[in-house]
Write a protein that holds these residues in place. Sequence first.
Motif, mmCIF file in Angstrom:
data_model
loop_
_atom_site.group_PDB
_atom_site.id
_atom_site.type_symbol
_atom_site.label_atom_id
_atom_site.label_comp_id
_atom_site.label_asym_id
_atom_site.label_seq_id
_atom_site.Cartn_x
_atom_site.Cartn_y
_atom_site.Cartn_z
ATOM 1 N N HIS A 172 -6.882 27.214 40.440
ATOM 2 C CA HIS A 172 -6.344 25.868 40.660
ATOM 3 C C HIS A 172 -5.508 25.780 41.941
ATOM 4 O O HIS A 172 -5.097 24.693 42.335
ATOM 5 N N ILE A 173 -5.258 26.919 42.558
ATOM 6 C CA ILE A 173 -4.445 26.934 43.780
ATOM 7 C C ILE A 173 -5.343 26.896 45.012
ATOM 8 O O ILE A 173 -6.177 27.781 45.215
ATOM 9 N N ASP A 174 -5.181 25.875 45.811
ATOM 10 C CA ASP A 174 -5.865 25.778 47.111
ATOM 11 C C ASP A 174 -4.894 26.320 48.153
ATOM 12 O O ASP A 174 -4.035 25.595 48.649
ATOM 13 N N TRP A 175 -5.013 27.609 48.468
ATOM 14 C CA TRP A 175 -4.059 28.271 49.346
ATOM 15 C C TRP A 175 -4.039 27.669 50.736
ATOM 16 O O TRP A 175 -2.977 27.494 51.338
ATOM 17 N N GLY A 176 -5.219 27.345 51.257
ATOM 18 C CA GLY A 176 -5.315 26.815 52.622
ATOM 19 C C GLY A 176 -4.611 25.484 52.806
ATOM 20 O O GLY A 176 -3.924 25.257 53.809
ATOM 21 N N ASN A 177 -4.746 24.620 51.804
ATOM 22 C CA ASN A 177 -4.139 23.283 51.897
ATOM 23 C C ASN A 177 -2.817 23.180 51.139
ATOM 24 O O ASN A 177 -2.247 22.094 51.041
ATOM 25 N N LYS A 178 -2.370 24.301 50.587
ATOM 26 C CA LYS A 178 -1.110 24.336 49.827
ATOM 27 C C LYS A 178 -1.087 23.208 48.781
ATOM 28 O O LYS A 178 -0.229 22.320 48.790
ATOM 29 N N THR A 179 -2.061 23.282 47.897
ATOM 30 C CA THR A 179 -2.238 22.216 46.907
ATOM 31 C C THR A 179 -2.667 22.799 45.568
ATOM 32 O O THR A 179 -3.420 23.774 45.524
ATOM 33 N N LEU A 180 -2.169 22.192 44.489
ATOM 34 C CA LEU A 180 -2.698 22.484 43.161
ATOM 35 C C LEU A 180 -3.805 21.470 42.893
ATOM 36 O O LEU A 180 -3.571 20.260 42.945
ATOM 37 N N VAL A 181 -5.002 21.946 42.658
ATOM 38 C CA VAL A 181 -6.130 21.058 42.374
ATOM 39 C C VAL A 181 -6.414 21.180 40.875
ATOM 40 O O VAL A 181 -6.997 22.164 40.411
ATOM 41 N N LEU A 182 -5.996 20.180 40.138
ATOM 42 C CA LEU A 182 -6.086 20.226 38.678
ATOM 43 C C LEU A 182 -7.301 19.440 38.193
ATOM 44 O O LEU A 182 -7.438 18.246 38.483
ATOM 45 N N ASP A 183 -8.178 20.114 37.485
ATOM 46 C CA ASP A 183 -9.348 19.416 36.941
ATOM 47 C C ASP A 183 -8.958 18.671 35.669
ATOM 48 O O ASP A 183 -7.939 18.966 35.039
ATOM 49 N N GLY A 184 -9.785 17.703 35.316
ATOM 50 C CA GLY A 184 -9.470 16.843 34.173
ATOM 51 C C GLY A 184 -9.351 17.571 32.850
ATOM 52 O O GLY A 184 -8.708 17.083 31.928
ATOM 53 N N ALA A 185 -9.945 18.761 32.750
ATOM 54 C CA ALA A 185 -9.952 19.491 31.486
ATOM 55 C C ALA A 185 -8.556 19.926 31.044
ATOM 56 O O ALA A 185 -8.303 20.100 29.852
ATOM 57 N N ILE A 186 -7.628 20.088 31.986
ATOM 58 C CA ILE A 186 -6.286 20.555 31.617
ATOM 59 C C ILE A 186 -5.231 19.460 31.715
ATOM 60 O O ILE A 186 -4.044 19.724 31.555
ATOM 61 N N LEU A 187 -5.669 18.240 31.995
ATOM 62 C CA LEU A 187 -4.733 17.125 32.113
ATOM 63 C C LEU A 187 -4.874 16.162 30.943
ATOM 64 O O LEU A 187 -5.971 15.966 30.416
ATOM 65 N N LYS A 188 -3.773 15.543 30.560
ATOM 66 C CA LYS A 188 -3.750 14.630 29.417
ATOM 67 C C LYS A 188 -4.672 13.438 29.620
ATOM 68 O O LYS A 188 -5.316 12.971 28.678
ATOM 69 N N ASN A 189 -4.726 12.918 30.863
ATOM 70 C CA ASN A 189 -5.569 11.735 31.125
ATOM 71 C C ASN A 189 -6.986 12.111 31.545
ATOM 72 O O ASN A 189 -7.790 11.239 31.878
ATOM 73 N N HIS A 190 -7.294 13.415 31.599
ATOM 74 C CA HIS A 190 -8.635 13.921 31.893
ATOM 75 C C HIS A 190 -9.159 13.505 33.271
ATOM 76 O O HIS A 190 -10.367 13.410 33.469
ATOM 77 N N GLN A 191 -8.261 13.265 34.203
ATOM 78 C CA GLN A 191 -8.662 12.909 35.564
ATOM 79 C C GLN A 191 -8.211 13.985 36.545
ATOM 80 O O GLN A 191 -7.195 14.654 36.327
ATOM 81 N N VAL A 192 -8.969 14.167 37.609
ATOM 82 C CA VAL A 192 -8.631 15.165 38.624
ATOM 83 C C VAL A 192 -7.356 14.743 39.356
ATOM 84 O O VAL A 192 -7.158 13.562 39.661
ATOM 85 N N LEU A 193 -6.489 15.708 39.616
ATOM 86 C CA LEU A 193 -5.226 15.421 40.293
ATOM 87 C C LEU A 193 -4.923 16.527 41.295
ATOM 88 O O LEU A 193 -5.074 17.708 40.991
ATOM 89 N N MET B 1 7.332 22.950 37.763
ATOM 90 C CA MET B 1 7.519 21.681 37.059
ATOM 91 C C MET B 1 8.386 20.721 37.858
ATOM 92 O O MET B 1 8.119 19.519 37.909
ATOM 93 N N TYR B 2 9.426 21.252 38.498
ATOM 94 C CA TYR B 2 10.343 20.403 39.251
ATOM 95 C C TYR B 2 9.729 19.875 40.546
ATOM 96 O O TYR B 2 10.042 18.763 40.978
ATOM 97 N N LYS B 3 8.824 20.653 41.151
ATOM 98 C CA LYS B 3 8.247 20.255 42.446
ATOM 99 C C LYS B 3 6.869 19.607 42.341
ATOM 100 O O LYS B 3 6.363 19.062 43.324
ATOM 101 N N THR B 4 6.261 19.662 41.143
ATOM 102 C CA THR B 4 4.959 19.014 40.976
ATOM 103 C C THR B 4 4.942 18.032 39.808
ATOM 104 O O THR B 4 4.065 17.170 39.733
ATOM 105 N N GLY B 5 5.891 18.169 38.872
ATOM 106 C CA GLY B 5 5.967 17.242 37.744
ATOM 107 C C GLY B 5 4.944 17.470 36.657
ATOM 108 O O GLY B 5 4.799 16.626 35.762
ATOM 109 N N ILE B 6 4.221 18.592 36.670
ATOM 110 C CA ILE B 6 3.185 18.797 35.649
ATOM 111 C C ILE B 6 3.811 19.054 34.283
ATOM 112 O O ILE B 6 4.926 19.553 34.178
ATOM 113 N N ARG B 7 3.088 18.691 33.256
ATOM 114 C CA ARG B 7 3.541 18.901 31.882
ATOM 115 C C ARG B 7 3.502 20.381 31.547
ATOM 116 O O ARG B 7 2.703 21.146 32.110
ATOM 117 N N ILE B 8 4.311 20.790 30.578
ATOM 118 C CA ILE B 8 4.388 22.206 30.239
ATOM 119 C C ILE B 8 3.098 22.712 29.600
ATOM 120 O O ILE B 8 2.738 23.885 29.763
#
Length: 326
Positions: A184-205, A167-174
């Motif tokens: 959701h973890i892209d190990w190669g690029n060290k990235t969280l790839v969040l699909d719209g289904a789990i986000l409040k605004n329903h957009q990919v992040l 939460m502190y390093k990515t700011g995602i909601r609880i």
Amino acid sequence: MTKKSGLFDVDFSLTTKELTTSIKGEKTTTASYKLFSEAVRTIISQMEVSGYRPRTIKDYDTVLMNFSNSAGVTYLEEITVDTIYSWLNSMQVVNQTKLTRLKVLKSFLGKCFTNGWLNLNFWQSINVKVDKKVKKGAKPNDIAILVSLIDKSTVIGLRDVTAILTMYKTGIRINTLGQLRESHIDWGNKTLVLDGAILKNHQVLKLPIDDQLVNLYQVLIQCNDKLREHYGESNTNLFISSKATTLNTKSTNNAISKQLTKYSKRFGLENINAHAIRRAYAKNLHDKGASIAIISKALGHSDLAVTTQYLDLDVEEVAKDLRSYL
């Protein structure tokens, strides 16, 4: 010349006075009056049938009776913009309380409008200005202390530390945290790839993560696998309960949210909760030079005004930043 009549004649019976008074929300002499007390009884009966909580219904009754007595209203048609403002001005309470009571009255009038007892919803524009108190973010030092004090030799301790740092390093909601899966973890690029289904605004992040989080995720997943095997669970969630089940995604009932409350009391740390940590993330980005637009995108906000409320900039800090533009 005699005025012709016929096709362009209009049979219009309302007077100019009747038209203007209806626009102002005032009563007209042709109105069929409805007793205010009768309207209250009917609305409350409808609320009871609809399953409103007894406390809500009691608050409705209290506020509406106070309005009727204070404003001297007997009939619905006697309520005007001036009547409502006069009632608000008579209260010896803070603006937040006035706003709360006004919301009850406006809700009641809206129900009267829906029932067909009022012809115009003239009360919609009435409001009470309340200055929003900016909530402060958690202090980075307090987060560091918290992480150091939690027992990381237990699965729950490891999970909680990983959640706090996520939460502190990515700011995602609880609630998003509770829905994070290993996919959701892209190990190669060290990235969280969040699909719209789990986000409040329903957009990919996409949110970058550092080596520390990568290592924590790897260890946590190994522990999760053992828990799932032991309890016969098959989910792939990153954050799970002590019995390997998925977490409740509602922030107030989330197991990690409850843990934060316990840690805050146990270690004597103030302002330690999921939202305060999210605000700390936003402030940290700002301190490192990130633009408001970037911070807003990272937080998943659709309005920059909301993002600015997260930053909690004090007077001295604003003055210092402004000086660099002189």
